[in-house]
Design a protein around this motif. Sequence first.
Motif, mmCIF file in Angstrom:
data_model
loop_
_atom_site.group_PDB
_atom_site.id
_atom_site.type_symbol
_atom_site.label_atom_id
_atom_site.label_comp_id
_atom_site.label_asym_id
_atom_site.label_seq_id
_atom_site.Cartn_x
_atom_site.Cartn_y
_atom_site.Cartn_z
ATOM 1 N N PRO A 167 0.835 -1.213 0.000
ATOM 2 C CA PRO A 167 0.000 0.000 0.000
ATOM 3 C C PRO A 167 0.865 1.258 0.000
ATOM 4 C CG PRO A 167 0.093 -0.931 2.202
ATOM 5 C CD PRO A 167 0.828 -1.887 1.315
ATOM 6 N N TYR A 168 0.569 2.172 -0.883
ATOM 7 C CA TYR A 168 1.408 3.349 -1.072
ATOM 8 C C TYR A 168 1.339 4.335 0.092
ATOM 9 C CZ TYR A 168 1.557 1.700 -5.908
ATOM 10 O OH TYR A 168 1.726 0.936 -7.042
ATOM 11 N N ALA A 184 -5.325 3.486 8.645
ATOM 12 C CA ALA A 184 -6.128 3.207 7.460
ATOM 13 C C ALA A 184 -5.274 3.348 6.212
ATOM 14 C CB ALA A 184 -7.322 4.153 7.373
ATOM 15 N N GLU A 185 -5.443 2.448 5.266
ATOM 16 C CA GLU A 185 -4.847 2.604 3.951
ATOM 17 C C GLU A 185 -5.649 3.649 3.177
ATOM 18 O OE1 GLU A 185 -4.350 -1.069 1.876
ATOM 19 O OE2 GLU A 185 -3.461 -2.094 3.615
ATOM 20 N N ILE A 186 -4.927 4.502 2.447
ATOM 21 C CA ILE A 186 -5.570 5.609 1.740
ATOM 22 C C ILE A 186 -5.748 5.229 0.275
ATOM 23 C CG2 ILE A 186 -5.459 8.048 1.160
ATOM 24 C CD1 ILE A 186 -5.712 7.356 4.183
ATOM 25 N N PRO A 187 -6.983 5.080 -0.187
ATOM 26 C CA PRO A 187 -7.210 4.688 -1.581
ATOM 27 C C PRO A 187 -6.831 5.799 -2.552
ATOM 28 C CG PRO A 187 -9.294 5.207 -0.501
ATOM 29 C CD PRO A 187 -8.245 5.236 0.569
ATOM 30 N N GLY A 188 -6.373 5.378 -3.726
ATOM 31 C CA GLY A 188 -6.051 6.331 -4.780
ATOM 32 C C GLY A 188 -4.653 6.876 -4.741
ATOM 33 N N ALA A 189 -3.896 6.608 -3.669
ATOM 34 C CA ALA A 189 -2.526 7.103 -3.577
ATOM 35 C C ALA A 189 -1.648 6.385 -4.594
ATOM 36 C CB ALA A 189 -1.982 6.910 -2.170
ATOM 37 N N THR A 190 -0.516 7.026 -4.934
ATOM 38 C CA THR A 190 0.417 6.468 -5.910
ATOM 39 C C THR A 190 1.806 6.362 -5.275
ATOM 40 O OG1 THR A 190 1.185 8.586 -6.817
ATOM 41 C CG2 THR A 190 -0.890 7.687 -7.692
#
Length: 453
Positions: A167-168, A184-190
């Motif tokens: 996870p980025y 929390a993992e953050i969606p949409g990160a690169t």
Amino acid sequence: MSSKPYLTGHYTPVADEITATGLTVEGTLPTELTGRLIRNSHNPKPGVTPTHWFKGSGMVHGIRLREGRAEWYRNRWVHTPALDGAPYMTERGPDLTVSTAGTHVIEHAGRLLALCEANFPFELTPDLETVGAHDFNGRLRTAMTAHPKEDPVTGELHFFGSSPFAPYLVYYVSDAKGEIVHSAEIPGATASLKHDFAITRRHVVFIEGNVTFDPAEHSGIPYGWSDQQPSRIGVMPRTGDGARHVRWFSIEPGNMLHVANAYEDGQGRIVLEGPTVDREGFQLSWNWWVGAPERGTEPNTRSYTRRWVIDTAAGTVDEQIIDDLAVEFPTLNEDYLGAEHRYQYAVSFPDQEGFGGYGVVKYDRTTGARRIHQVGDARLPSEAVFVPAAGATNEDDGYLLTVISDLKQDASQLLVLDAAGLDRIATVHLPRRVTAGIHGSWIPDSALDNGED
């Protein structure tokens, strides 16, 4: 002498650890300054030439003030496995204890933590000896940013871990007692390099610039500029399920290393400020960091303060460069972190053409005024740390603490400036020239379980 610029001049490493007591003071130290200024820097051991400035082992420098006296100076390497040459990559993957621990040092919940964004933090004693890696009782599952944010209202520590691989981006909150209570993992990160971020009273603000993971980069820091990497700001509500509602807003190409502050304005828009570089500015700095500088250049020569105003209701971002002075290392009165502030501070640098010089800068965001305390020729100040005055009634009632690297005298001093007018209040003469560094903190005795040595 080394040909690497990051091992010469202001950045020449010191070769040993020392302790000196009873330091000479010019002027009068305010008696309320009772605590420690602790500052971190990259300082490889003698005989070691890192392939990148950021690869140099961390060394903390501490100055102990108490009741108008400068009691001691001491410097210590952060004794991590990396200091003795242990590899970061192992058969089981990265070893997050193999850290330079050379970027920042903070206090949270009575612990001193030396930080480097690719690793676990390392705990230190009040006299700067190394305790060991700190993983928040196993709750920290990733690396930890070197720029956590302590909410001045709740005492919570907000931080993140980023990686070039999924996870980025993982977001964490530690409560005032030092226990992680949310992640929390953050969606949409690169895979974009995320060095710093911001919090407001109601939001968390992430910044992704054009610098991203580059496996072809062989300096040991696998990042580089990419025109294909989108430059974006991520806005996430500070609620328990905020990660489900993160929104990403496109911005102009650039890269930000350090945030000044962010807040919600009277219209509910998010205002974010900090120095940024364009492609050329990044490359000039990167060439210096890897040891191949262009003649006459040094880092931060094209680093200019930028402001973004994010209207989440309209889905728009307004941005502009608000000053033409080359600056870095923004600071403020952290009682205003996450809230609208009037004053912020920075360190000025010569620009790409060599104009300007080193100094401590104060911005008045209400009037637009800019004031500079010039520190003198061949004298480089460190990040100016704000310390509030006792009984302060105004935002700028307090002191700025900065350590000067003086090449002509081969010496260093701690300058204590009046944060309101930038006038010098006192100078503490240090027993050696301190290597130019990155970030540090003022740690009052009240923040530690035992302020005595």
